[in-house]
Design a protein around this motif. Structure first.
Motif, short mmCIF file in Angstrom:
data_model
loop_
_atom_site.label_atom_id
_atom_site.label_comp_id
_atom_site.label_asym_id
_atom_site.label_seq_id
_atom_site.Cartn_x
_atom_site.Cartn_y
_atom_site.Cartn_z
N ASP A 182 70.89 77.36 47.32
CA ASP A 182 72.04 76.47 47.45
C ASP A 182 73.20 76.81 46.54
N VAL A 183 72.91 77.29 45.34
CA VAL A 183 73.99 77.49 44.38
C VAL A 183 73.47 78.37 43.25
N LEU A 184 74.39 78.91 42.45
CA LEU A 184 74.01 79.70 41.29
C LEU A 184 74.13 78.87 40.02
N ASP A 185 73.28 79.17 39.06
CA ASP A 185 73.56 78.80 37.68
C ASP A 185 74.59 79.82 37.22
N ILE A 186 75.85 79.48 37.39
CA ILE A 186 76.93 80.47 37.47
C ILE A 186 76.96 81.42 36.28
N ARG A 187 76.93 80.90 35.10
CA ARG A 187 77.12 81.75 33.92
C ARG A 187 76.00 82.77 33.76
N PHE A 188 74.81 82.40 34.22
CA PHE A 188 73.65 83.27 34.00
C PHE A 188 73.14 83.94 35.27
N GLY A 189 73.67 83.58 36.44
CA GLY A 189 73.33 84.28 37.67
C GLY A 189 71.98 83.95 38.25
N SER A 190 71.36 82.84 37.80
CA SER A 190 70.08 82.42 38.38
C SER A 190 70.31 81.76 39.72
N LEU A 191 69.30 81.81 40.59
CA LEU A 191 69.37 81.22 41.92
C LEU A 191 68.73 79.85 41.90
N TRP A 192 69.45 78.84 42.38
CA TRP A 192 68.90 77.50 42.50
C TRP A 192 68.59 77.22 43.96
N THR A 193 67.34 76.92 44.25
CA THR A 193 66.93 76.65 45.62
C THR A 193 66.79 75.14 45.82
N ASN A 194 66.57 74.75 47.08
CA ASN A 194 66.31 73.34 47.37
C ASN A 194 64.82 73.06 47.53
N ILE A 195 63.97 73.99 47.11
CA ILE A 195 62.52 73.79 47.18
C ILE A 195 62.09 72.92 46.00
N PRO A 196 61.52 71.75 46.25
CA PRO A 196 61.15 70.86 45.14
C PRO A 196 59.86 71.30 44.45
N LEU A 197 59.75 70.96 43.20
CA LEU A 197 58.53 71.24 42.44
C LEU A 197 57.31 70.61 43.12
N ALA A 198 57.50 69.49 43.81
CA ALA A 198 56.37 68.82 44.47
C ALA A 198 55.65 69.75 45.43
N PHE A 199 56.39 70.65 46.08
CA PHE A 199 55.74 71.59 47.00
C PHE A 199 54.81 72.52 46.23
N MET A 200 55.21 72.95 45.04
CA MET A 200 54.36 73.83 44.23
C MET A 200 53.08 73.09 43.84
N LYS A 201 53.22 71.82 43.50
CA LYS A 201 52.04 71.05 43.10
C LYS A 201 51.08 70.88 44.28
N GLU A 202 51.64 70.69 45.47
CA GLU A 202 50.80 70.56 46.66
C GLU A 202 49.99 71.82 46.90
N GLU A 203 50.52 72.97 46.49
CA GLU A 203 49.81 74.24 46.66
C GLU A 203 48.97 74.60 45.44
N ASN A 204 48.91 73.68 44.48
CA ASN A 204 48.17 73.92 43.23
C ASN A 204 48.66 75.17 42.51
N ILE A 205 49.97 75.41 42.59
CA ILE A 205 50.58 76.52 41.86
C ILE A 205 50.92 76.01 40.46
N VAL A 206 50.46 76.72 39.45
CA VAL A 206 50.68 76.30 38.06
C VAL A 206 51.35 77.43 37.30
N HIS A 207 51.91 77.07 36.14
CA HIS A 207 52.56 78.08 35.31
C HIS A 207 51.59 79.21 34.99
N GLY A 208 52.07 80.42 35.13
CA GLY A 208 51.25 81.61 34.92
C GLY A 208 50.81 82.26 36.21
N ASP A 209 50.85 81.53 37.32
CA ASP A 209 50.50 82.13 38.62
C ASP A 209 51.54 83.16 39.03
N GLN A 210 51.09 84.13 39.80
CA GLN A 210 51.98 85.14 40.36
C GLN A 210 52.40 84.72 41.78
N LEU A 211 53.69 84.82 42.06
CA LEU A 211 54.22 84.41 43.35
C LEU A 211 54.90 85.57 44.06
#
Length: 285
Positions: A182-211
């Motif tokens: 949807d938009v950039l974190d302009i100064r740093f060039g990161s990509l902001w998506t509209n995918i909510p964190l809730a979707f990651m939790k539904e897939e049991n994706i946790v910090h440290g997982d490879q995507l």
């Protein structure tokens, strides 16, 4: 009212346009507290204006008045409107799509049409190219100071008549998370998506997982890589890509201490989509 007036434009600060808006607001009332959302929206970029309102509005006190002026149709037949959001904030803006994200994600309680002939800075009748000063800042200050009520600013218009830009809904289907960039974190060039964190939790994706991250432009694959779902940027090496949770609790993609957007020529909007899924485990013998 809370006396807060927050301004957003694509004017930049290279001339006196924003200062003139400040001046008009203070002429209405010297008790108004004026803040700047941003004046660096890319010229004519209504999509970016809409997103930045969505990013910011809910973090200001209720009854704060926002004035958003990205107005390529200034002086045309497009309407000037004031909206009351479900969160209790007010936004004065051209009816050109600038309320798209607020309407979709946060909701609008009521919309009124501002009469550009009668509700404008006195003695500005002959000017038709600076509504940011003559209509939006002026009426924003009147509303923020309590000089005029929301109900007196104009007649109610149907929410269904609001100009809305097309959006892509985030989807979660068969272990694949998909959305738009949807938009950039302009100064740093990161990509902001509209995918909510809730979707990651539904897939049991946790910090440290490879995507596995795949990016498409107009349906054509332009980037694919395996990267870590990191809690912070410091969890990966400098120059390494990562997936993270941004400040809106949606999923972002970045490169630690570099611009993902510039490195890989990735843009924003509905032409740019992204897919995430857990990467298969690779075992080295």
């Amino acid at each position: 009212m809370g006396n807060y007036l927050v301004l957003q434009t694509d004017f930049g600060l290279g001339d006196g346009a924003v200062s003139a808006m400040y001046g008009v607001a203070h002429m209405v009332s010297d008790k108004i507290i004026i803040g700047d959302l941003t004046h660096e929206i890319p010229p004519y970029d209504i999509w970016a204006a809409s997103y930045r309102l969505y990013q910011t509005v809910k973090y200001w006190p209720k009854e704060t008045v926002f004035v958003s002026v990205v107005d390529p149709g200034v002086g045309s037949t497009r309407r000037s409107i004031v909206a009351k959001t479900n969160s209790g904030h007010y936004i004065i803006t051209p009816d050109n799509g600038s309320l798209t994200h607020i309407a979709h994600y946060q909701g609008i309680e009521e919309i009124r049409s501002i009469d550009e002939v009668t509700s404008r800075l006195p003695h500005s009748e002959e000017s038709h190219t600076f509504h940011g000063r003559d209509i939006y800042a002026y009426n924003g200050a009147r509303l923020a100071s309590g000089e005029i009520s929301f109900e007196k600013l104009g007649n109610v218009v149907a929410a269904s008549s609001l100009e809305i830009l097309p959006l892509i809904e985030a989807k979660h289907n068969e272990h694949i998370l998909e959305g738009s960039i949807d938009v950039l974190d302009i100064r740093f060039g990161s990509l902001w998506t509209n995918i909510p964190l809730a979707f990651m939790k539904e897939e049991n994706i946790v910090h440290g997982d490879q995507l596995q991250v795949t990016i498409y432009h107009q349906g054509k694959k332009v980037y694919q890589n395996i990267m870590k779902f990191a809690k912070s940027f410091a969890d990966v090496n400098i120059g390494e890509p990562l997936v993270y949770v941004n400040s809106l609790v949606n999923i972002g993609v970045a490169v630690n201490q570099d611009s993902f957007s510039k490195l890989y020529h990735i843009g924003t909007g509905t032409d740019w989509t992204i897919q995430l899924r857990k990467a298969p485990k690779i075992i080295f013998e």
